[in-house]
Design an enzyme around this catalytic site. Structure first.
Site, mmCIF file in Angstrom:
data_model
loop_
_atom_site.group_PDB
_atom_site.id
_atom_site.type_symbol
_atom_site.label_atom_id
_atom_site.label_comp_id
_atom_site.label_asym_id
_atom_site.label_seq_id
_atom_site.Cartn_x
_atom_site.Cartn_y
_atom_site.Cartn_z
ATOM 1 N N CYS A 140 47.214 45.582 32.513
ATOM 2 C CA CYS A 140 47.478 46.447 33.651
ATOM 3 C C CYS A 140 48.561 47.445 33.251
ATOM 4 C CB CYS A 140 47.934 45.573 34.817
ATOM 5 S SG CYS A 140 48.409 46.518 36.266
ATOM 6 N N CYS A 166 54.209 47.702 49.310
ATOM 7 C CA CYS A 166 54.274 47.777 47.846
ATOM 8 C C CYS A 166 55.698 48.006 47.373
ATOM 9 C CB CYS A 166 53.368 48.904 47.355
ATOM 10 S SG CYS A 166 53.434 49.116 45.560
ATOM 11 N N GLY A 226 52.279 53.755 40.026
ATOM 12 C CA GLY A 226 51.826 55.134 40.163
ATOM 13 C C GLY A 226 50.426 55.295 40.706
ATOM 14 N N SER A 260 42.443 52.605 39.754
ATOM 15 C CA SER A 260 42.632 52.242 41.157
ATOM 16 C C SER A 260 43.342 53.378 41.883
ATOM 17 C CB SER A 260 43.474 50.965 41.228
ATOM 18 O OG SER A 260 43.699 50.616 42.572
ATOM 19 N N SER A 262 42.115 51.166 47.053
ATOM 20 C CA SER A 262 43.046 50.319 47.808
ATOM 21 C C SER A 262 42.839 50.588 49.289
ATOM 22 C CB SER A 262 44.485 50.641 47.405
ATOM 23 O OG SER A 262 44.680 50.279 46.069
ATOM 24 N N LEU A 263 42.059 49.756 49.921
ATOM 25 C CA LEU A 263 41.649 50.023 51.306
ATOM 26 C C LEU A 263 42.666 49.445 52.297
ATOM 27 C CD1 LEU A 263 39.289 51.339 52.817
ATOM 28 C CD2 LEU A 263 38.176 49.106 52.878
#
Ligand code: SAH
Length: 409
Positions: A143, A157, A214, A246, A268-269
């Site tokens: 990642c 987040c 980011g 993403s 990212s819903l």
């Protein structure tokens, strides 16, 4: 939920001279890098140091193989070219990776690195971002970050609590993968004459996700350039299908991502109505759900074999009711999709709690029953704050005024 103390963390000593003294780093940084350049740019760099026109193409391929298939860290290891050219390369260019500040290992095998990138301002340390490697039984996911910090301010987040410091360049995005391969011993061609390389089953990094710090679609050009390089089959060879980008929903760039990069898409819903999504993912105020879902339907290459992954963070009492699950099924109707349910990973002072496990399972069942795969993402590396949304660095943004003052402009 409290974040566990990172007691099981081991700081692993560095090998390979990667922890270079600061002044050696600064000197190296005075020389331009060859990492991240496409073949034409690499050719131009060779011409500049006197490689003859008719030799350029061959030299480019030799360098490409050395850099991206074998992972050499010094030009001296490139025995396919003359000593003289190796010397010239060393004098004029660098192939250094980002610097490792710390390396941590979770008790579940997850590894996290804090990386330092080139400084923009002499005398000031460069900005820092984190990278995470998640080993699984049959595959391994790396990642990486596309920016230092983030502009999006998603409420749940941790990265969102730091300002955007700067975009990462193509060199720095590619450099992350190269560094991870160095540290994991994951270069496919060990010897110069090894044609077959590591078989797929032995590869440590089989998947790359741009899910670190980011918003990749706010750094489109660099992300595109890096992805094209990373998927090159004469080099790092992670095909587009193994790279997932993403986005929180930068609608105008989504079609371009599909057409020009061709990578897999994750969205990212996190909410199924605008009211809640406006709050959780503020970019929704700019590009509301209707536009986002249309952009998903229009995503180039979308098919059952190339489904979009929808990420949905499970927040206790906020978005995890069974009505929410049904609304999610409605919203995704007709879109080849997989829904990744992410148990919320807490960070210090985070305003939410993770949903109860039984609730996550009930939620997943509804989606499953509607015919969608809905894996629950097992939290990994929580003990070292390496899980989704827990990444943060201390890098601070430097204002334009401050930057100018420091640079004496
Ligand atoms: N900006 C991009 C890339 C970040 S990816 C995007 O938003 O998609 C990181 C993923 O982890 C996103 O789906 C993000 O919403 C999710 N995430 C962020 N914070 C989290 C947290 N605390 N717990 C679980 N998932 C989180």
């Amino acid at each position: 939920m409290n974040t566990p103390e990172p007691t099981s963390t081991a700081n692993v000593p560095l090998e390979n001279g990667q922890n270079m003294p600061q002044n050696a780093q600064e000197n190296a940084h005075a020389r331009p890098t060859l990492i991240g350049l496409d073949r034409d740019e690499l050719g131009a760099s060779l011409t500049k140091i006197g490689v003859k026109d008719k030799q350029v193409r061959m030299r480019v391929e030799q360098l490409w193989n050395g850099l991206y298939a074998r992972g050499l860290t010094h030009f001296d290891e490139l025995h396919t070219i003359s000593k003289e050219l190796r010397q010239k390369l060393t004098e004029n260019y660098t192939i250094e990776r980002p610097q490792i500040v710390t390396e941590q290992r979770s008790n579940d095998g997850t590894r996290k690195w804090l990386l330092r990138f080139k400084s923009d301002i002499p005398g000031k340390p460069g900005p820092e971002a984190e990278m995470v490697y998640i080993p699984e039984e049959t595959r391994g996911t790396l990642c990486i970050s596309s920016q230092v910090g983030c502009t999006l301010n998603c409420r749940f987040c941790h990265t969102g609590t730091m300002p955007l410091v700067r975009n990462l360049s193509a060199e720095e995005i590619v450099g992350q993968v190269m560094l991870a391969r160095d540290r994991l011993g994951d270069w496919p061609l060990i010897e110069a004459d090894d044609k077959n390389g590591l078989p797929d089953s032995k590869r440590m990094i089989t998947r790359l996700v741009l899910m670190g710090m980011g918003e990749p679609l706010y750094n489109f050009d660099h992300v595109k350039k890096a992805s094209i390089l990373l998927s090159d089959d004469a080099g790092i060879n992670l095909s587009h299908r193994r790279i997932t980008l993403s986005t929180a929903g930068v609608v105008p760039m989504m079609a371009r991502a599909g057409a020009e990069i061709g990578c897999m898409l994750a969205v990212s819903l996190h909410a199924t109505n605008d009211k809640l999504r406006d709050e959780l993912v503020p970019i929704n105020r700019k590009y509301p759900l209707k536009q986002l879902m249309q952009a998903c339907r229009d995503y180039p290459g979308l098919s059952n074999a190339r489904r979009i992954t929808f990420e949905y963070v499970m927040l206790d009492g906020i978005n995890d009711s069974l009505e929410d699950a049904k609304a999610l099924v409605q919203l995704l109707k007709g879109i080849p999709a997989k829904i990744n349910l992410i148990p919320f990973n807490p960070w210090p002072d985070s305003p939410y709690q993770c949903s109860k496990w039984a609730q996550i399972e009930r939620f997943a069942d509804i989606i499953n029953d509607a015919g969608y795969a809905s894996p629950i993402r097992r939290p990994r590396g929580r003990d070292i704050m390496a899980a989704c949304g827990q990444l943060k660095s201390e890098s601070e943004r430097i204002s334009n005024r401050e930057r100018k003052a420091l640079l004496g402009e």
